[in-house]
Design an enzyme around this catalytic site. Structure first.
Site, PDB file in Angstrom:
ATOM      1  N   ASP A  47       0.838  -1.198   0.000  1.00 42.71           N
ATOM      2  CA  ASP A  47       0.000   0.000   0.000  1.00 42.71           C
ATOM      3  C   ASP A  47       0.871   1.245   0.000  1.00 42.71           C
ATOM      4  O   ASP A  47       1.564   1.538   0.977  1.00 42.71           O
ATOM      5  CB  ASP A  47      -0.898   0.007   1.248  1.00 42.71           C
ATOM      6  CG  ASP A  47      -2.046  -0.979   1.129  1.00 42.71           C
ATOM      7  OD1 ASP A  47      -2.727  -0.961   0.091  1.00 42.71           O
ATOM      8  OD2 ASP A  47      -2.250  -1.768   2.071  1.00 42.71           O
ATOM      9  N   ASP A 193     -10.400  -5.199  -1.264  1.00 40.32           N
ATOM     10  CA  ASP A 193      -9.325  -4.822  -0.334  1.00 40.32           C
ATOM     11  C   ASP A 193      -9.888  -4.006   0.824  1.00 40.32           C
ATOM     12  O   ASP A 193     -10.579  -3.011   0.607  1.00 40.32           O
ATOM     13  CB  ASP A 193      -8.309  -3.978  -1.136  1.00 40.32           C
ATOM     14  CG  ASP A 193      -7.147  -3.464  -0.301  1.00 40.32           C
ATOM     15  OD1 ASP A 193      -6.952  -3.952   0.826  1.00 40.32           O
ATOM     16  OD2 ASP A 193      -6.430  -2.575  -0.800  1.00 40.32           O
TER      17      ASP A 193
HETATM   18  C1  DX5 Z   1      -6.429   0.657   2.857  1.00 36.39           C
HETATM   19  C2  DX5 Z   1      -5.446  -0.266   2.183  1.00 36.39           C
HETATM   20  C3  DX5 Z   1      -5.681  -1.709   2.467  1.00 36.39           C
HETATM   21  C4  DX5 Z   1      -5.565  -2.029   3.919  1.00 36.39           C
HETATM   22  C5  DX5 Z   1      -5.713  -3.513   4.166  1.00 36.39           C
HETATM   23  O1  DX5 Z   1      -5.963   1.955   2.818  1.00 36.39           O
HETATM   24  O2  DX5 Z   1      -5.509  -0.133   0.799  1.00 36.39           O
HETATM   25  O3  DX5 Z   1      -4.827  -2.521   1.673  1.00 36.39           O
HETATM   26  O4  DX5 Z   1      -4.363  -1.570   4.452  1.00 36.39           O
HETATM   27  O5  DX5 Z   1      -5.561  -3.702   5.498  1.00 36.39           O
HETATM   28  P1  DX5 Z   1      -6.627  -4.477   6.373  1.00 36.39           P
HETATM   29  O6  DX5 Z   1      -6.678  -5.867   5.797  1.00 36.39           O
HETATM   30  O7  DX5 Z   1      -6.060  -4.387   7.712  1.00 36.39           O
HETATM   31  O8  DX5 Z   1      -7.952  -3.765   6.209  1.00 36.39           O
HETATM   32 ZN    ZN Z   2      -4.480  -1.795  -0.532  1.00 35.14          ZN
END
Ligand code: DX5
Ligand code: ZN
Length: 237
Positions: A47, A193
């Site tokens: 990310d 996601d």
């Molecule tokens: C949100 C990101 C995601 C997130 C996923 O800003 O794009 O990829 O970090 O993390 P979890 O699985 O903890 O929601």
């Molecule tokens: Zn992401």
């Protein structure tokens, strides 16, 4: 010469899981990646947040280059103005790139530009080109882009942090994107996601999505290997 393109490799792996590593132990990144490889995970989700499109900043091209792994590097760009910046992420070794049209005046041009770029890991591998949409963005933005797209990422949380709660309207959005790509007769991969945990992985997988991204539910500081195995099995149920 690679035998398969990144897109073919990805299609052959679906349904599958892409594991976000920002909550991993970044000072022990090598062993965290080895742990994922042991479990059969094929994708690592990175990310990228720029402190502009997103309130916080995370990592950039040098970090992506430093991620040494046979896993496909799935780079989620939550950045403003990707047009000028995307080449640096490709040069750093991204295999899959998703960017947000909300942060971009020319999403179609960005996709066209990526079509002519070379995968830095292996020139024969090609790039998987995707767009990512926030939960509040109308899906109609996808329609004029479908011809240039390999993948759509639906965010089930607002961009910025791991560990947020899954937005229930995502289920309806998954069905509508599927209908839209079927109507256009395009085989476009669908990735979801944000907010995916042990408790809801199977429910999300049963919608027929191709790739589930999960971050903090795997790298929870306790049992990452067991969590990753659980997620890989849950998407097959
Ligand atoms: C949100 C990101 C995601 C997130 C996923 O800003 O794009 O990829 O970090 O993390 P979890 O699985 O903890 O929601
Ligand atoms: Zn992401």
């Amino acid at each position: 010469m690679a035998e398969q393109t990144a897109l073919k490799l990805l299609r052959a792996s679906c349904p599958t899981v892409s594991v976000g590593i920002l909550t991993a132990d970044l000072l022990a990144l090598g062993s965290e990646l080895a742990l994922l490889e042991r479990t059969g995970v094929k994708l690592v989700h990175i990310d990228v947040m720029d402190g502009c499109f997103c309130p916080v900043m995370t990592v950039g091209p040098p970090f992506i280059k430093a991620v040494k792994t046979p896993l496909l590097k799935d780079v989620h760009l939550m950045i403003a103005d990707p047009l000028e910046k995307i080449a640096d992420y490709v040069a750093a070794g991204a295999d899959i790139i998703t960017f947000h049209p909300e942060g971009c005046a020319h999403p179609h041009r960005v996709l066209q530009q990526m079509r002519n770029m070379t995968n830095a890991n292996d020139p024969a591998r090609g790039l998987v080109r995707g767009v990512a949409l926030n939960p509040g963005t109308p899906l109609e933005v996808l329609k004029p882009l479908l011809d240039e797209l390999d993948l759509v990422l639906l965010l089930a949380v607002n961009p910025g942090w791991g560990g947020q709660k899954f937005t229930p309207s995502t289920f309806d959005r998954i069905a509508r994107v599927r209908q839209m790509t079927a109507d256009a007769r395009r085989e476009i991969l669908l990735m979801v996601d944000g907010g995916i945990t042990r408790a809801n992985t199977t429910e999300v997988a049963r919608t027929g999505v191709d790739i589930i991204v999960t971050g903090s539910a795997v790298f929870d500081g306790k049992a990452a290997e067991e969590n990753a195995r659980f997620m890989m099995e849950a998407v097959e149920l």
